[in-house]
Design a protein around this motif. Structure first.
Motif, PDB file in Angstrom:
ATOM      1  N   VAL A 677       0.848  -1.202   0.000  1.00 47.42           N
ATOM      2  CA  VAL A 677       0.000   0.000   0.000  1.00 47.42           C
ATOM      3  C   VAL A 677       0.876   1.242   0.000  1.00 47.42           C
ATOM      4  CG1 VAL A 677      -1.931  -1.154   1.136  1.00 47.42           C
ATOM      5  CG2 VAL A 677      -0.206  -0.036   2.519  1.00 47.42           C
ATOM      6  N   ASP A 678       0.298   2.396  -0.379  1.00 46.25           N
ATOM      7  CA  ASP A 678       1.126   3.609  -0.470  1.00 46.25           C
ATOM      8  C   ASP A 678       0.711   4.719   0.485  1.00 46.25           C
ATOM      9  OD1 ASP A 678      -1.188   4.518  -1.664  1.00 46.25           O
ATOM     10  OD2 ASP A 678      -0.335   4.694  -3.678  1.00 46.25           O
ATOM     11  N   LYS A 679      -0.468   4.613   1.102  1.00 47.42           N
ATOM     12  CA  LYS A 679      -0.859   5.627   2.094  1.00 47.42           C
ATOM     13  C   LYS A 679      -2.052   5.133   2.892  1.00 47.42           C
ATOM     14  CE  LYS A 679      -3.513   8.352  -1.275  1.00 47.42           C
ATOM     15  NZ  LYS A 679      -3.756   9.663  -1.845  1.00 47.42           N
ATOM     16  N   VAL A 680      -2.270   5.799   4.037  1.00 45.32           N
ATOM     17  CA  VAL A 680      -3.431   5.485   4.871  1.00 45.32           C
ATOM     18  C   VAL A 680      -4.200   6.771   5.126  1.00 45.32           C
ATOM     19  CG1 VAL A 680      -2.101   5.732   7.018  1.00 45.32           C
ATOM     20  CG2 VAL A 680      -4.215   4.422   7.036  1.00 45.32           C
ATOM     21  N   ILE A 681      -5.511   6.694   5.035  1.00 45.05           N
ATOM     22  CA  ILE A 681      -6.359   7.866   5.283  1.00 45.05           C
ATOM     23  C   ILE A 681      -7.400   7.480   6.325  1.00 45.05           C
ATOM     24  CG2 ILE A 681      -8.104   9.388   4.279  1.00 45.05           C
ATOM     25  CD1 ILE A 681      -6.411   9.190   1.657  1.00 45.05           C
ATOM     26  N   THR A 682      -7.394   8.225   7.428  1.00 46.51           N
ATOM     27  CA  THR A 682      -8.340   7.979   8.508  1.00 46.51           C
ATOM     28  C   THR A 682      -9.502   8.947   8.373  1.00 46.51           C
ATOM     29  OG1 THR A 682      -6.454   7.428   9.910  1.00 46.51           O
ATOM     30  CG2 THR A 682      -8.570   7.717  11.002  1.00 46.51           C
ATOM     31  N   ILE A 683     -10.688   8.402   8.274  1.00 48.38           N
ATOM     32  CA  ILE A 683     -11.879   9.249   8.138  1.00 48.38           C
ATOM     33  C   ILE A 683     -12.689   9.091   9.420  1.00 48.38           C
ATOM     34  CG2 ILE A 683     -13.901   9.764   6.722  1.00 48.38           C
ATOM     35  CD1 ILE A 683     -12.430   8.431   4.382  1.00 48.38           C
ATOM     36  N   ASP A 684     -12.377   9.970  10.403  1.00 47.92           N
ATOM     37  CA  ASP A 684     -13.038   9.862  11.706  1.00 47.92           C
ATOM     38  C   ASP A 684     -14.074  10.963  11.875  1.00 47.92           C
ATOM     39  OD1 ASP A 684     -11.620  12.174  12.202  1.00 47.92           O
ATOM     40  OD2 ASP A 684     -10.110  11.209  13.457  1.00 47.92           O
ATOM     41  N   GLN A 685     -14.611  11.088  13.089  1.00 56.73           N
ATOM     42  CA  GLN A 685     -15.690  12.048  13.330  1.00 56.73           C
ATOM     43  C   GLN A 685     -15.217  13.330  14.012  1.00 56.73           C
ATOM     44  OE1 GLN A 685     -19.281  10.487  14.913  1.00 56.73           O
ATOM     45  NE2 GLN A 685     -19.248   8.673  13.641  1.00 56.73           N
ATOM     46  N   SER A 686     -13.902  13.573  14.007  1.00 55.51           N
ATOM     47  CA  SER A 686     -13.409  14.820  14.593  1.00 55.51           C
ATOM     48  C   SER A 686     -13.817  15.982  13.689  1.00 55.51           C
ATOM     49  CB  SER A 686     -11.885  14.769  14.737  1.00 55.51           C
ATOM     50  OG  SER A 686     -11.278  14.579  13.472  1.00 55.51           O
ATOM     51  N   PRO A 687     -13.949  17.205  14.227  1.00 57.00           N
ATOM     52  CA  PRO A 687     -14.416  18.348  13.435  1.00 57.00           C
ATOM     53  C   PRO A 687     -13.499  18.639  12.240  1.00 57.00           C
ATOM     54  CG  PRO A 687     -14.419  18.878  15.779  1.00 57.00           C
ATOM     55  CD  PRO A 687     -13.713  17.569  15.637  1.00 57.00           C
ATOM     56  N   ILE A 688     -14.085  19.151  11.144  1.00 58.25           N
ATOM     57  CA  ILE A 688     -13.268  19.503   9.977  1.00 58.25           C
ATOM     58  C   ILE A 688     -12.605  20.866  10.170  1.00 58.25           C
ATOM     59  CG2 ILE A 688     -14.626  18.117   8.365  1.00 58.25           C
ATOM     60  CD1 ILE A 688     -16.029  20.729   7.478  1.00 58.25           C
ATOM     61  N   GLY A 689     -12.967  21.563  11.221  1.00 59.70           N
ATOM     62  CA  GLY A 689     -12.357  22.856  11.529  1.00 59.70           C
ATOM     63  C   GLY A 689     -12.801  23.304  12.905  1.00 59.70           C
ATOM     64  N   ARG A 690     -11.998  24.130  13.530  1.00 61.03           N
ATOM     65  CA  ARG A 690     -12.297  24.570  14.900  1.00 61.03           C
ATOM     66  C   ARG A 690     -13.002  25.916  14.944  1.00 61.03           C
ATOM     67  NH1 ARG A 690     -11.791  20.157  18.125  1.00 61.03           N
ATOM     68  NH2 ARG A 690      -9.990  18.943  17.480  1.00 61.03           N
ATOM     69  N   THR A 691     -13.080  26.607  13.824  1.00 60.43           N
ATOM     70  CA  THR A 691     -13.679  27.941  13.820  1.00 60.43           C
ATOM     71  C   THR A 691     -14.802  28.011  12.794  1.00 60.43           C
ATOM     72  OG1 THR A 691     -12.261  28.867  12.073  1.00 60.43           O
ATOM     73  CG2 THR A 691     -11.391  28.882  14.338  1.00 60.43           C
ATOM     74  N   PRO A 692     -15.720  28.994  12.947  1.00 65.65           N
ATOM     75  CA  PRO A 692     -16.823  29.147  11.982  1.00 65.65           C
ATOM     76  C   PRO A 692     -16.335  29.475  10.574  1.00 65.65           C
ATOM     77  CG  PRO A 692     -17.294  30.356  14.007  1.00 65.65           C
ATOM     78  CD  PRO A 692     -15.868  29.923  14.082  1.00 65.65           C
ATOM     79  N   ARG A 693     -15.063  29.864  10.416  1.00 65.73           N
ATOM     80  CA  ARG A 693     -14.542  30.183   9.086  1.00 65.73           C
ATOM     81  C   ARG A 693     -14.413  28.931   8.212  1.00 65.73           C
ATOM     82  NH1 ARG A 693     -12.322  35.080   8.135  1.00 65.73           N
ATOM     83  NH2 ARG A 693     -12.251  36.519   9.883  1.00 65.73           N
ATOM     84  N   SER A 694     -14.244  27.787   8.876  1.00 70.26           N
ATOM     85  CA  SER A 694     -14.126  26.532   8.124  1.00 70.26           C
ATOM     86  C   SER A 694     -15.521  26.038   7.777  1.00 70.26           C
ATOM     87  CB  SER A 694     -13.371  25.508   8.975  1.00 70.26           C
ATOM     88  OG  SER A 694     -13.378  24.255   8.339  1.00 70.26           O
TER      89      SER A 694
END
Length: 937
Positions: A677-694
């Motif tokens: 394999v060449d990479k690992v991608i974790t798709i968890d439930q953590s926020p995609i951003g910490r501020t309303p700008r995201s």
């Protein structure tokens, strides 16, 4: 007003369309519907929010100033509302001192139990500590060296707040003229002002005498007086020397150790009276780790000392050269080939002085003499002197290890030496809930201990039983609260609420079945019914079919999501829901719609990721093969070891390999097949951003192409606007009054801050000139306010925008707005935004995707779409690894790894592997037993 109903009229929060609904009281009510249909808006943002607002409004103005102003939700009125308690999926606490035991208050009862009927032992020899006589104390004092001057003190106040003026007056009336206050001798004739907000130590000075021949009788009298004054405790102060504490009650004559009276605070790792002095009760210390400091493959001349690679100093290279000359090793030899003694020398230094010629950066040379402190010694000094930013830089060379003194047990030796039923308090907390329940059920008390501790034991047993009933029997009480999943944290709060035995409360829960195996679901449902039967209304937002069928009343929202949702589609009992054609939930419950078992399963290509000797937490040194190029599902009851295997071991090991991650994988021997394999991608439930700008548009990068499209319009070209003009994060096109936020925070001083739309841009984020640029009649703010589904139609002729929006739509997020602040997205929505972002990228075909319970917050129809997306990723040759309890996902997998058989100590083994059909044939597999039913339909 109807007393048997909660009546909601005109609810219009978020996408709710003036909803009117009647919710029966004292029943188990389930709200269901598609993701984004308005369930949470009705349950949490309307009903719970109004309940909280009314509670705050009922308080005094003084109390309200600390709680702040609460906005009234958009609803005409709500009648029959009870006091409301929300039990959601937010993690209990990020505080490292918070544990399952402290959160559930069980540890508080344990501390009380040990203080009242615990049996103290000597922390040195382990013998039981018993009372000692005055004669024995006298003999121990007389063993002091002759001509030693001592002061006999009676500790009458030990670390208690207060002014103690009555006590001081009483001491004076008894004829004493001196006391020692916080270490200083004071005459009682003086004015002694004690600040009641400070901690104090007050000791009566009973006598001063010289230890010499013939002093025995006077010493005995003085000790007896002191013991009477201070309830069995006495301090012998060797003037200008150490202090010795003697106790009539707890003393080991063999080791000369005396203990104070047992108190609950002695068993608290959050108190200085109980916490280990080395780690302050944390049980661990952050220390510099040689693994992160040294690169074993390189030599010292090649930069094997990682923290020193970027330094411009000429000092360290010359110091190392002098060290190599003194101890006869080469600076050009890779560290892995050097003797272990040499590595120890480099890390921890030597007291031997090194003499060498040192040339500074100005090319001035002088003879220098110094001892080598070791790399860790130099880093520790740097850490002491560093700023906060500097400390963060240095922390990447550190790891968290068990405290060397308490070995992770958090308490002082004296506290750990107290036992109940032959076990210390920490040994109890390290048991699983199930083991602790058995222990406290079987333990037998003497008659006196039963009188003192019987009620305490009853409380402990009840709380443990509640935790067991909600499927958390595999957890232990010492488990850090910050490591709990959202579902575990929610069920702990649920168990705590049952323990409180409140009546007449409205409980609102958000998917309590998350993270729970089907085997344990019935116990959870029984717990919800028990909460109802106490005399409460239990309102559950849920997608789990078993929970829906167990409800007294079901409310189905929809018919679709976002702007196409927000209505009551059906309500009543399950039969009433299935009778409504417009109800998607009803169609799935009736079997008219379903997630079919795949006709064919992707065959393995014969290649595997092989995890050898996995032994982290409860894993029993297992070997596990994960098939490459297929859809894998890791299953098992809660606590069986799924997350440990996938997240703690495999994921961290792959990140180490591909991204040089500093996080250590869990205990295992090796992982084979990584080269496939060449990479690992974790798709968890953590926020995609910490501020309303995201927001979803910025995270998926689709906003870059949208800004580019606006920059290509004729008017934008005419004005010379580049795509940066359409960013709300940089100066130029954004509204400077709100810096592109669209809202302005107003400081309310003693009230909580409030947020209002910016008066200049009216919440649109951009200045007037930027908003004048239009594409197909819409400005950039209009586009950000579109749902994904609307934007998909709007940009249908721009392939690169359409492709990314299509992926958001395909994962069931057609209802969210492009500019919706990331802070308002649920964990499940954030996970699907990440999934769509990955779908939008070009695949190498050799990627490992790891997802932990991706069905969280998903309706049956959404699960079906999610499976289609995961299969698209798999069909490109990638490997999918999903940790899941949802049977629709499990039955759709190509390959299953089932762990168990139970949770906690009784789990951690591989029970079955293979296709769902193969696992269904394994009798010992709980997952297999439930699979048999769904594969037959």
């Amino acid at each position: 007003m109807a007393k048997d109903k909660i009546i909601v009229k005109g609810a219009a929060e978020h996408n709710l369309k003036e909803v009117n609904v009647e919710i029966p009281r004292d029943e188990l009510v389930v709200m269901t519907g598609l993701s984004g249909s308005g369930k949470s808006s009705l349950a949490f943002d309307t009903i719970y929010a109004e309940g909280q607002r009314r509670y705050v409004e009922s308080l005094s103005a003084y109390a309200r100033q600390f709680l702040g102003q609460m906005e009234k939700p958009k609803v005409e009125y709500i009648e029959g509302l009870s006091p409301s308690i929300s039990i959601d999926q937010k993690t209990t606490s990020q505080n490292p001192r918070s544990t399952v035991g402290t959160v559930t208050e069980i540890y508080d009862y344990l501390r009380l139990l040990y203080a009242r009927i615990g049996q103290p032992h000597c922390p040195q020899c382990g013998e039981e500590i018993s009372s000692q006589t005055i004669d024995e104390i006298v003999e121990q004092v007389l063993e002091l060296e002759e001509r030693t001057k001592v002061q006999i003190l009676a500790p009458v106040v030990r670390d208690r707040k207060g002014e103690h003026q009555d006590l001081l007056a009483d001491i004076q009336r008894q004829g004493y003229v001196r006391v020692r206050v916080n270490g200083q001798i004071r005459e009682l004739s003086e004015e002694i002002n004690l600040d009641k907000y400070q901690w104090h130590r007050i000791e009566v000075v009973v006598d001063r005498l010289l230890i010499k021949e013939g002093v025995k009788e006077r010493l005995a009298d003085s000790l007896e007086t002191a013991l009477d004054l201070a309830d069995g405790l006495v301090i012998v102060d060797l003037i200008e020397g150490e202090e010795l504490l003697f106790s009539e009650n707890f003393a080991c004559p063999d080791c000369g150790i005396n203990l104070e009276e047992l108190t609950p605070r002695m068993f608290s790792f959050n108190s200085p009276y109980g916490a280990c002095a080395t780690c302050d009760g944390l049980g661990s210390k952050r220390e510099f780790d040689p693994e992160f400091i040294l690169d074993q493959q390189q030599s010292l001349n090649e930069g094997a000392i990682i923290p020193w690679r970027r330094t411009r100093s000429k000092y360290y290279p010359q110091l190392l050269a002098a060290l190599a000359a003194e101890y006869n090793f080469s600076l050009d030899t890779p560290l892995k080939d050097l003797e272990q003694e040499t590595i120890e020398l480099l890390l921890y230094g030597t007291p031997r002085k090194l003499k060498f010629k040192y040339t500074n950066r100005y090319n001035r040379t002088r003879l220098h003499e110094t001892s080598f402190k070791g790399i860790i010694g130099y880093l520790q000094r740097k850490l002491r002197e560093a700023s906060d930013k500097g400390r963060k830089r240095l922390e990447k060379y550190m790891s968290i290890r068990n405290c060397p003194d308490c070995t992770g047990q958090r308490l002082k030796p004296e506290s750990l030496a107290v036992t109940f039923g032959g076990k210390s308090i920490i040994e109890i907390t390290e048991m699983s809930i199930e083991e602790a329940l058995n222990f406290f059920t079987e333990v037998e008390l003497a008659e006196r201990d039963q009188l003192i501790g019987g009620q305490i034991l009853k409380e402990i047993r009840e709380r443990l039983r509640f935790l067991d009933n909600v499927g958390l029997n595999y957890l232990n009480l010492s488990r850090a609260a910050s490591t709990l999943s959202g579902g575990e944290a929610q069920r702990i709060r649920l168990a705590t609420q049952i323990g409180s035995s409140l009546v007449g409360v409205l409980y609102i829960l958000d998917e309590p079945s998350i993270g729970l195996h089907q085997r344990d679901n019935a116990r959870l449902i029984n717990t919800l019914k028990e909460l109802r039967d106490l005399g409460n209304t239990v309102l559950v937002v849920e997608h789990d079919e078993e929970t829906i069928r167990a409800a007294d009343h079901v409310i189905d929202l929809g018919p679709r999501a976002g702007k196409k949702g927000g209505e009551i589609v059906a309500q009543g009992q399950v039969e009433d829901i299935t009778a409504v054609e417009e109800s998607l939930t009803g169609q799935y419950l009736a079997g008219e719609k379903k997630i079919s078992v795949p006709k064919e399963r992707q065959q393995t290509n014969g290649k595997f990721l092989e995890i050898k000797g996995a032994a982290q937490h409860n894993l029993k040194e297992i070997d596990v093969e994960i098939a490459l190029g297929v859809f894998n599902c890791v299953t098992g009851v809660s606590g069986s070891g799924k997350s440990t295997l996938v997240n703690e071991i495999l994921n961290k090991r792959l990140k180490q390999e591909f991204y040089k991650s500093k996080e250590k994988p869990g205990i295992h021997q090796e992982v084979l097949g990584i080269e496939e394999v060449d990479k690992v991608i974790t798709i968890d439930q953590s926020p995609i951003g910490r501020t309303p700008r995201s927001n979803p548009a910025t995270y998926t990068k689709v906003f870059d192409y949208i800004r580019e499209t606006f920059a290509q319009t004729p008017e934008a070209k005419q004005r010379g606007y580049q795509k940066g003009r359409f960013s709300f994060n940089v100066k130029g096109g954004r509204c400077e009054a709100c810096s592109g936020d669209g809202i302005i925070k107003i400081d309310m001083h003693f009230l909580s801050d409030i947020y209002v739309p910016c008066e200049v841009c009216e919440g649109q984020r951009y200045n007037q000139e930027t908003l004048e640029i239009r594409y197909k009649g819409k400005n950039i703010a209009d586009v950000l306010d579109m749902t994904v589904e609307e934007a998909l139609d709007f940009f249908e002729h721009i392939p690169k925008i359409k492709r990314r929006l299509q992926t958001l739509y395909d994962v069931g997020l057609g209802y969210i707005r492009l500019g919706q602040p990331s802070t308002t997205l649920s964990g499940g929505e954030a996970q699907r935004v990440k999934l769509s972002s990955e779908l939008g990228k070009r695949s190498t075909g050799n990627t490992v995707y790891i997802l932990d319970e991706p069905t969280t917050g998903l309706h049956f129809a959404d699960v079906k779409r999610l499976l289609e997306v995961l299969k698209r990723l798999r069909d490109k040759g990638n490997t999918i690894i999903v940790i899941e309890h949802n049977l629709d996902v499990i039955k759709s997998a190509d390959y299953i790894i089932d762990l168990g058989p139970e949770g906690g100590e009784y789990g951690g083994e591989v029970i079955a592997t293979g296709t769902p059909e193969e696992v269904a044939q394994v009798e010992s597999s709980y997952t297999g037993q439930f699979l048999q039913n769904v594969l037959e339909h």
